[in-house]
Write a protein that holds these residues in place. Sequence first.
Motif, mmCIF file in Angstrom:
data_model
loop_
_atom_site.group_PDB
_atom_site.id
_atom_site.type_symbol
_atom_site.label_atom_id
_atom_site.label_comp_id
_atom_site.label_asym_id
_atom_site.label_seq_id
_atom_site.Cartn_x
_atom_site.Cartn_y
_atom_site.Cartn_z
ATOM 1 N N ILE A 189 -32.328 -46.075 -36.751
ATOM 2 C CA ILE A 189 -33.205 -47.052 -36.122
ATOM 3 C C ILE A 189 -32.616 -47.382 -34.750
ATOM 4 O O ILE A 189 -31.517 -47.925 -34.659
ATOM 5 C CB ILE A 189 -33.320 -48.319 -36.977
ATOM 6 N N GLN A 190 -33.339 -47.047 -33.706
ATOM 7 C CA GLN A 190 -32.767 -47.036 -32.359
ATOM 8 C C GLN A 190 -32.146 -48.358 -31.938
ATOM 9 O O GLN A 190 -31.003 -48.388 -31.452
ATOM 10 C CB GLN A 190 -33.822 -46.613 -31.338
ATOM 11 N N ASP A 191 -32.864 -49.472 -32.102
ATOM 12 C CA ASP A 191 -32.324 -50.741 -31.620
ATOM 13 C C ASP A 191 -31.080 -51.166 -32.381
ATOM 14 O O ASP A 191 -30.144 -51.732 -31.815
ATOM 15 C CB ASP A 191 -33.388 -51.840 -31.662
ATOM 16 N N LYS A 192 -31.039 -50.855 -33.675
ATOM 17 C CA LYS A 192 -29.869 -51.213 -34.478
ATOM 18 C C LYS A 192 -28.650 -50.373 -34.100
ATOM 19 O O LYS A 192 -27.530 -50.886 -34.006
ATOM 20 C CB LYS A 192 -30.178 -51.054 -35.968
ATOM 21 N N VAL A 193 -28.864 -49.095 -33.875
ATOM 22 C CA VAL A 193 -27.752 -48.216 -33.505
ATOM 23 C C VAL A 193 -27.235 -48.565 -32.111
ATOM 24 O O VAL A 193 -26.020 -48.651 -31.881
ATOM 25 C CB VAL A 193 -28.176 -46.731 -33.566
ATOM 26 N N GLU A 194 -28.144 -48.796 -31.195
ATOM 27 C CA GLU A 194 -27.735 -49.134 -29.829
ATOM 28 C C GLU A 194 -26.997 -50.466 -29.773
ATOM 29 O O GLU A 194 -26.051 -50.631 -28.985
ATOM 30 C CB GLU A 194 -28.959 -49.153 -28.916
ATOM 31 N N ALA A 195 -27.394 -51.408 -30.631
ATOM 32 C CA ALA A 195 -26.701 -52.697 -30.683
ATOM 33 C C ALA A 195 -25.250 -52.521 -31.122
ATOM 34 O O ALA A 195 -24.338 -53.183 -30.607
ATOM 35 C CB ALA A 195 -27.424 -53.649 -31.634
ATOM 36 N N GLU A 196 -25.009 -51.593 -32.055
ATOM 37 C CA GLU A 196 -23.644 -51.328 -32.510
ATOM 38 C C GLU A 196 -22.837 -50.583 -31.451
ATOM 39 O O GLU A 196 -21.638 -50.813 -31.292
ATOM 40 C CB GLU A 196 -23.655 -50.546 -33.825
ATOM 41 N N LEU A 197 -23.499 -49.702 -30.727
ATOM 42 C CA LEU A 197 -22.794 -48.937 -29.684
ATOM 43 C C LEU A 197 -22.280 -49.839 -28.569
ATOM 44 O O LEU A 197 -21.270 -49.519 -27.922
ATOM 45 C CB LEU A 197 -23.727 -47.865 -29.098
ATOM 46 N N LYS A 198 -22.929 -50.967 -28.350
ATOM 47 C CA LYS A 198 -22.492 -51.892 -27.312
ATOM 48 C C LYS A 198 -21.116 -52.482 -27.599
ATOM 49 O O LYS A 198 -20.456 -53.024 -26.705
ATOM 50 C CB LYS A 198 -23.519 -53.013 -27.149
ATOM 51 N N ARG A 199 -20.671 -52.388 -28.836
ATOM 52 C CA ARG A 199 -19.353 -52.893 -29.210
ATOM 53 C C ARG A 199 -18.228 -51.966 -28.760
ATOM 54 O O ARG A 199 -17.052 -52.320 -28.881
ATOM 55 C CB ARG A 199 -19.269 -53.066 -30.731
ATOM 56 N N HIS A 200 -18.571 -50.759 -28.314
ATOM 57 C CA HIS A 200 -17.560 -49.725 -28.060
ATOM 58 C C HIS A 200 -17.583 -49.244 -26.614
ATOM 59 O O HIS A 200 -18.622 -49.254 -25.955
ATOM 60 C CB HIS A 200 -17.784 -48.540 -29.005
ATOM 61 N N ASP A 201 -16.429 -48.796 -26.170
ATOM 62 C CA ASP A 201 -16.306 -48.184 -24.856
ATOM 63 C C ASP A 201 -16.636 -46.701 -24.992
ATOM 64 O O ASP A 201 -15.900 -45.940 -25.625
ATOM 65 C CB ASP A 201 -14.878 -48.365 -24.330
ATOM 66 N N LEU A 202 -17.743 -46.295 -24.401
ATOM 67 C CA LEU A 202 -18.214 -44.916 -24.536
ATOM 68 C C LEU A 202 -17.897 -44.058 -23.311
ATOM 69 O O LEU A 202 -18.364 -42.922 -23.224
ATOM 70 C CB LEU A 202 -19.725 -44.904 -24.789
ATOM 71 N N LYS A 203 -17.094 -44.592 -22.411
ATOM 72 C CA LYS A 203 -16.793 -43.856 -21.187
ATOM 73 C C LYS A 203 -16.157 -42.494 -21.488
ATOM 74 O O LYS A 203 -15.164 -42.403 -22.200
ATOM 75 C CB LYS A 203 -15.855 -44.681 -20.305
#
Length: 339
Positions: free
Chosen positions: A38-52
């Motif tokens: 579910i896109q919004d749920k996954v993206e909300a969790e990704l905001k917790r991490h540094d993806l650089k």
Amino acid sequence: MIRIAVDAMGGDYAPREVVHGAVLAAKEYGVAIQLVGIQDKVEAELKRHDLKGLDVTVVPSSEVIEMGEKSASGVRRKKDSSIVVANKRVADGYADAVVAAGSTGAAAVAAQFGLGRIANVERSAIAVAMPTTNKNRRSIVIDVGANVECNSNQLHQFGLMGSILYQGLYGIERPTVGLLNIGTEETKGNALVQEAYKVLKAEKRLNFIGFVEGRDFPMAKVDVVVTDGFTGNIALKTAEGIAKMVAQMLRQELMQDPRGQVAGYLAKPALEAMRRRIDHNEAGGALLVGVKGVCVIAHGGSKHTAIKNAVRVAKEMVAADVIRKIESSLSRGTERDAS
């Protein structure tokens, strides 16, 4: 770069722990992660991490197959569920492997429907790596639940697939293969294991050592244990229960009096090392073998460490070209003595 499709919605702690583990895997193992959910749920969790610097993308899906749902009907009905879409990524060539936690049944059914079985494979099987007394070497048990009933030819195929799997995981060219039985004598066992014994013994591609007992693989006496899914699942759950019992009993004894508490404190590094050896989170999940793609099924209660290690196993299977090797092996008949 190896691409891993991860079902972000599968498991008791999804999507938070799944996303966390997948991001850790992208950092540590240099893989491209495709988080399906579910896109919004996954993206909300990704905001917790540094993806650089990481190759982590989100693949949207609109449905989730819940733990309590019937596997086959859920997969057929929910075409846009995260587990179905993750397998489709592999089938369509957009990913090299799929990792899923949650319902083992749903993951296995989705893989079989979405990827299909390898030619000449009668049944796919679930293989799991088990800890042994040799800290540098695990045993693989195949099958641990996909097939309640088997015939001797299917057990023969499990032996071949398990041997190739072991080579890919641990780099051992000719791992030992044993057939699980109630005794090691050739005369013991039911009609199925007696017939399977003859077929496996005649297979020259296998380093077959004969019958083995349930106590042999924890003692590192065999690399690959072949059995039907009914017996294998009982063996797996019994081993898990004994591991938990021993850990709990040890904790009870150490906390019983001050001397035990001191001993426990002094032994803490050794106890932690032992915990890691028997922890399913460190193993990386089970593998569904026999389908046309790498499929790693993590425990339903997986947290980020387990997901990270499941991705590691998936990467190793892709790098070892396990699927092609199984296809090649099963395309040929049983290699037996001319006699």
